[in-house]
Design a protein around this motif. Sequence first.
Motif, PDB file in Angstrom:
ATOM      1  N   LEU A 177       0.823  -1.216   0.000  1.00  0.00           N
ATOM      2  CA  LEU A 177       0.000   0.000   0.000  1.00  0.00           C
ATOM      3  C   LEU A 177       0.855   1.263   0.000  1.00  0.00           C
ATOM      4  CD1 LEU A 177      -2.771  -1.107   2.494  1.00  0.00           C
ATOM      5  CD2 LEU A 177      -3.269   0.222   0.444  1.00  0.00           C
ATOM      6  N   THR A 178       2.065   1.172   0.584  1.00  0.00           N
ATOM      7  CA  THR A 178       2.916   2.361   0.662  1.00  0.00           C
ATOM      8  C   THR A 178       4.237   2.220  -0.082  1.00  0.00           C
ATOM      9  OG1 THR A 178       3.975   1.604   2.709  1.00  0.00           O
ATOM     10  CG2 THR A 178       1.983   2.942   2.941  1.00  0.00           C
ATOM     11  N   TYR A 189      -4.017  -3.468 -11.371  1.00  0.00           N
ATOM     12  CA  TYR A 189      -4.595  -4.809 -11.198  1.00  0.00           C
ATOM     13  C   TYR A 189      -5.938  -4.774 -10.457  1.00  0.00           C
ATOM     14  CZ  TYR A 189      -0.092  -7.127 -12.390  1.00  0.00           C
ATOM     15  OH  TYR A 189       1.045  -7.591 -13.017  1.00  0.00           O
ATOM     16  N   LEU A 190      -6.036  -3.884  -9.439  1.00  0.00           N
ATOM     17  CA  LEU A 190      -7.172  -3.955  -8.504  1.00  0.00           C
ATOM     18  C   LEU A 190      -8.076  -2.733  -8.537  1.00  0.00           C
ATOM     19  CD1 LEU A 190      -5.201  -5.344  -5.408  1.00  0.00           C
ATOM     20  CD2 LEU A 190      -6.634  -6.654  -7.004  1.00  0.00           C
ATOM     21  N   GLY A 191      -7.659  -1.694  -9.267  1.00  0.00           N
ATOM     22  CA  GLY A 191      -8.462  -0.475  -9.298  1.00  0.00           C
ATOM     23  C   GLY A 191      -8.023   0.533  -8.250  1.00  0.00           C
ATOM     24  N   ALA A 192      -8.625   1.711  -8.299  1.00  0.00           N
ATOM     25  CA  ALA A 192      -8.167   2.831  -7.471  1.00  0.00           C
ATOM     26  C   ALA A 192      -8.621   2.740  -6.015  1.00  0.00           C
ATOM     27  CB  ALA A 192      -8.636   4.155  -8.079  1.00  0.00           C
ATOM     28  N   ASP A 193      -9.606   1.923  -5.727  1.00  0.00           N
ATOM     29  CA  ASP A 193     -10.119   1.809  -4.360  1.00  0.00           C
ATOM     30  C   ASP A 193      -9.136   1.036  -3.485  1.00  0.00           C
ATOM     31  OD1 ASP A 193     -11.436   1.431  -2.009  1.00  0.00           O
ATOM     32  OD2 ASP A 193     -13.109   0.289  -2.871  1.00  0.00           O
ATOM     33  N   ARG A 194      -8.401   1.757  -2.659  1.00  0.00           N
ATOM     34  CA  ARG A 194      -7.344   1.132  -1.869  1.00  0.00           C
ATOM     35  C   ARG A 194      -7.864   0.162  -0.815  1.00  0.00           C
ATOM     36  NH1 ARG A 194      -2.024   3.811  -1.094  1.00  0.00           N
ATOM     37  NH2 ARG A 194      -1.501   4.565  -3.168  1.00  0.00           N
ATOM     38  N   ALA A 195      -9.105   0.248  -0.487  1.00  0.00           N
ATOM     39  CA  ALA A 195      -9.675  -0.716   0.463  1.00  0.00           C
ATOM     40  C   ALA A 195      -9.535  -2.138  -0.082  1.00  0.00           C
ATOM     41  CB  ALA A 195     -11.141  -0.391   0.732  1.00  0.00           C
ATOM     42  N   LYS A 196      -9.611  -2.257  -1.401  1.00  0.00           N
ATOM     43  CA  LYS A 196      -9.500  -3.591  -2.015  1.00  0.00           C
ATOM     44  C   LYS A 196      -8.071  -4.110  -2.044  1.00  0.00           C
ATOM     45  CE  LYS A 196     -13.531  -2.985  -4.995  1.00  0.00           C
ATOM     46  NZ  LYS A 196     -13.972  -2.633  -6.360  1.00  0.00           N
ATOM     47  N   GLY A 229      10.980   0.626  -0.523  1.00  0.00           N
ATOM     48  CA  GLY A 229      10.200  -0.490  -1.039  1.00  0.00           C
ATOM     49  C   GLY A 229       9.930  -1.595  -0.043  1.00  0.00           C
ATOM     50  N   LEU A 230      10.705  -1.665   1.045  1.00  0.00           N
ATOM     51  CA  LEU A 230      10.640  -2.831   1.919  1.00  0.00           C
ATOM     52  C   LEU A 230      10.203  -2.467   3.341  1.00  0.00           C
ATOM     53  CD1 LEU A 230      13.932  -4.349   0.503  1.00  0.00           C
ATOM     54  CD2 LEU A 230      11.601  -5.067  -0.053  1.00  0.00           C
ATOM     55  N   ALA A 231      11.022  -1.689   4.016  1.00  0.00           N
ATOM     56  CA  ALA A 231      10.670  -1.142   5.335  1.00  0.00           C
ATOM     57  C   ALA A 231      10.047  -2.180   6.272  1.00  0.00           C
ATOM     58  CB  ALA A 231       9.720   0.046   5.145  1.00  0.00           C
TER      59      ALA A 231
END
Lengths: 279, 279
Positions: A177-178, A189-196, A229-231
Amino acid sequence: MNILSQNTAFGGMQGVFSHASDVTGTEMTFAVFVPPQAIAEKRPVLWYLSGLTCTHANVMEKGEYRRMAAELGLIVVCPDTSPRGNDVPDELTNWKMGKGAGMYLNATEAPWAENFQMYSYITEELPALIAEQFRADMNRQGIFGHSMGGHGAMTIALKNPDRFQSCSAFAPIVNPLTADWTQDAFEKYLGADRAKWREYDACALVEDGARFPEFLIDQGKADSFLETGLAPWKFEEAVKGTDISLTLRMHERYDHSYYFISTFMDDHLKWHAARLESL
Amino acid sequence: MNILSQNTAFGGMQGVFSHASDVTGTEMTFAVFVPPQAIAEKRPVLWYLSGLTCTHANVMEKGEYRRMAAELGLIVVCPDTSPRGNDVPDELTNWKMGKGAGMYLNATEAPWAENFQMYSYITEELPALIAEQFRADMNRQGIFGHSMGGHGAMTIALKNPDRFQSCSAFAPIVNPLTADWTQDAFEKYLGADRAKWREYDACALVEDGARFPEFLIDQGKADSFLETGLAPWKFEEAVKGTDISLTLRMHERYDHSYYFISTFMDDHLKWHAARLESL
């Protein structure tokens, strides 16, 4: 299942196979190391998921897992990282999207959804084939991976805690996500809705209640992707206050390469073997 | 010396370097693994010579030598198999000649003689550079190799018994005078007079009086080149009645690949370490 190659190694057999996948709609290639013990009896299965740009071949050639896997009696399965073929959509100049960048998720958006169903491929179709074709004890399965494949291993373990008894990762993407190299692909792949996106994000899954008993993570401090990228400290933060046990080891001087992975491969194989009762 | 890459591995450093070679007249690339012990003290040097079509990279990526070399404190040097570059003569459709097929000899015939001086490169120029650039104990050197590189290791040891304390080979070409994949190249590099080939043929060298105390040879019985290109029993025959000790191990099911080499790599490293007093 087609046999692409079979080579004797460490008393066992390193094979490369392909099969027509219904889930991805493509011919999929994967590697399996069969330890000598699996000639006579069913042995535990350890899944290794590879990182961006990789095929099944990178870890097979450079991961140095066969000696210890033969000793411990582990079947090691190394799938490809995406569907392949001329008809599969891709972004030719973007190595973080499309071929080699399946992200171990089921895409919902066009044109990706038709082929990029790597989550279902790895958790359903390929295990069924492995159970059918090898002396695999499917009641004893572990999963690990590197970078994008570490993300895959951790999210798959968190979503399937009854299926897997062990999970570990080399330099995993714990929070797509980040992370800077996953957001573009996740949106496509999943669309703009970050909840998904949250069901494919180890940190978000834990925040949303998913549980897996324990994780081993090795991370090089000279890894050029560490900060952006990892954190892994984000996952350390996510498991705080939960009953999830995390062993996070930070290693001076090690980078993101297979020189790093091969150095700590034995430790990971032993970690899994102990939990899969394969000693 | 140019640093092309350096990666931390098994507590040591795997590097790839290049330098302008006076001997070959080209830029030459080579790999060196520096074990952790060599940061503080001089350590023995083990030379690995690769086979036809290889560069320094094949064994570096697939040989699985770093774990044990780090444990034993061995510096492992992996040279290229020939000069490279646009100006170097080659036979583009013949993988047994020219680039990737230096045969570890000094060519005398045109157009090869100008660049193909791999014997002098491996025995003189590169050792001088290694001695200068690394904490290498040049009084303790071993040499091994695979296939064409096994030929190189064995002939170089036989011709330099005072330089090397140990020699071993994976599936070596022990008799290029009769092997099907070397005769064409030897004729082009050295001319039609087969008497001149004998100084680059392990069997002929022994017949002509060269001596080295002992050899370890591992050979796969499923190696497709066994009969026509390798035939290690010819070397077994050659050493009969001499004071040369040969340990020849024939392995069921193993082929000519790095799956074979990596399986027996630990045994070879221990063989050398024992004779280099590097334990």
